[in-house]
Design an enzyme around this catalytic site. Sequence first.
Site, PDB file in Angstrom:
ATOM      1  N   ASN A  34       1.740   5.347   4.330  1.00 54.01           N
ATOM      2  CA  ASN A  34       1.106   6.459   3.473  1.00 54.01           C
ATOM      3  C   ASN A  34      -0.465   5.874   3.408  1.00 54.01           C
ATOM      4  O   ASN A  34      -0.980   6.553   2.637  1.00 54.01           O
ATOM      5  CB  ASN A  34       1.619   6.411   2.115  1.00 54.01           C
ATOM      6  CG  ASN A  34       1.476   4.831   1.432  1.00 54.01           C
ATOM      7  OD1 ASN A  34       0.797   3.986   2.110  1.00 54.01           O
ATOM      8  ND2 ASN A  34       2.135   4.867   0.276  1.00 54.01           N
ATOM      9  N   GLU A  43      -2.066   2.306  -3.544  1.00 59.00           N
ATOM     10  CA  GLU A  43      -1.395   3.232  -3.154  1.00 59.00           C
ATOM     11  C   GLU A  43      -2.335   4.421  -3.199  1.00 59.00           C
ATOM     12  O   GLU A  43      -3.260   4.560  -3.908  1.00 59.00           O
ATOM     13  CB  GLU A  43      -0.160   3.450  -3.869  1.00 59.00           C
ATOM     14  CG  GLU A  43       0.871   2.414  -4.054  1.00 59.00           C
ATOM     15  CD  GLU A  43       1.601   2.258  -2.564  1.00 59.00           C
ATOM     16  OE1 GLU A  43       1.418   2.645  -1.663  1.00 59.00           O
ATOM     17  OE2 GLU A  43       2.710   1.679  -2.771  1.00 59.00           O
ATOM     18  N   ASP A  73      -1.087  -9.857  -1.558  1.00 58.45           N
ATOM     19  CA  ASP A  73      -0.192  -9.033  -2.565  1.00 58.45           C
ATOM     20  C   ASP A  73       0.973  -9.857  -2.757  1.00 58.45           C
ATOM     21  O   ASP A  73       1.367 -10.621  -2.007  1.00 58.45           O
ATOM     22  CB  ASP A  73       0.121  -7.522  -2.383  1.00 58.45           C
ATOM     23  CG  ASP A  73       0.306  -7.177  -0.874  1.00 58.45           C
ATOM     24  OD1 ASP A  73       0.962  -8.185  -0.130  1.00 58.45           O
ATOM     25  OD2 ASP A  73       0.054  -6.027  -0.304  1.00 58.45           O
ATOM     26  N   HIS A  92      -1.676   3.047   2.561  1.00 58.45           N
ATOM     27  CA  HIS A  92      -2.179   2.142   1.694  1.00 58.45           C
ATOM     28  C   HIS A  92      -2.576   0.798   2.291  1.00 58.45           C
ATOM     29  O   HIS A  92      -2.266   0.654   3.563  1.00 58.45           O
ATOM     30  CB  HIS A  92      -1.020   1.586   0.803  1.00 58.45           C
ATOM     31  CG  HIS A  92       0.034   0.856   1.480  1.00 58.45           C
ATOM     32  ND1 HIS A  92       1.315   0.755   0.526  1.00 58.45           N
ATOM     33  CD2 HIS A  92       0.305   0.067   2.505  1.00 58.45           C
ATOM     34  CE1 HIS A  92       2.034   0.086   1.302  1.00 58.45           C
ATOM     35  NE2 HIS A  92       1.294  -0.333   2.307  1.00 58.45           N
TER      36      HIS A  92
HETATM   37  P1  PGA Z   1       4.151  -2.963   8.056  1.00 66.10           P
HETATM   38  O1  PGA Z   1       3.403  -2.749   6.762  1.00 66.10           O
HETATM   39  O2  PGA Z   1       3.391  -4.121   8.770  1.00 66.10           O
HETATM   40  O3  PGA Z   1       5.483  -3.686   7.591  1.00 66.10           O
HETATM   41  O4  PGA Z   1       4.258  -1.854   8.687  1.00 66.10           O
HETATM   42  C1  PGA Z   1       2.140  -2.686   6.842  1.00 66.10           C
HETATM   43  C2  PGA Z   1       1.821  -2.261   5.136  1.00 66.10           C
HETATM   44  O5  PGA Z   1       2.444  -1.779   4.528  1.00 66.10           O
HETATM   45  O6  PGA Z   1       0.586  -2.541   4.933  1.00 66.10           O
END
Ligand code: PGA
Length: 241
Positions: free
Chosen positions: A135, A142, A66, A137
């Site tokens: 959350n 999302e 992404d 995702h």
């Molecule tokens: P993080 O993000 O490794 O910074 O916790 C993970 C994600 O949002 O996929």
Amino acid sequence: MQIVKKSASEVPAYVTSIITDQLNQKKNSILGLATGSTPLAIYKYWIEEFKQGNLDFSQAISFNLDEYVNLPASDPRSYNYYMKENLFQHINIDQNNTHIPNGQAESLQEECARYDQRIQEFGGIDLQILGIGLNGHIGFNEPSNELLLNTHVTPLSESTRIANSRFFDHIDQVPTQAITMGIGSIFKAKKIILIAMGVEKSEIVKQAFLGNITTQVPASLLQLHHNVEIVVDTDCGKLIT
Ligand code: PGA
């Protein structure tokens, strides 16, 4: 689906051993890469192994999950910048073989279609690295009543913008949209490794991998993938027996 629990200090070496096997088996592997805090220790380990001569990325091809919409690649908060800073400039991957969605493309729709097409032209992702959001995702898919299959532009949820505001001076600066590989694009990967670290991820990891499959926890769909490994550290895996 396999869940592997390791101590936090063992996780980078463990994940690196999987990537090393992959590249030993197929030098020109297509790697799906992720950003965020979780992969940082892992990329550091790859860099060390590369310096020791144990990892060779010279023929590897990468596709990132992404990128924010409307953040120039030169912006230190862009994922383009993150990848160069934290991995690409330290290893022998050919920059022409690295792919990150262009969040500044004139036509974002065309950019999304082109991205999926490019992945398929290379024969699909061999090994996809994933993190998981608080959350649930994956990429920037999302929680929602429906999830999109292909690479697409998505609004970022409030909870994701709050979580990512730690990289910005103010939450208002966090982009409101991103390009993300879709659930179908991710599912086409031949093997998936999802990594989750820290106690704050323990509840969502339990929901995603021991709970029901629901689009409200996008990572839960991975329970249906034929070759997925969930790597958690001891803190994160404490709710999983
Ligand atoms: P993080 O993000 O490794 O910074 O916790 C993970 C994600 O949002 O996929």
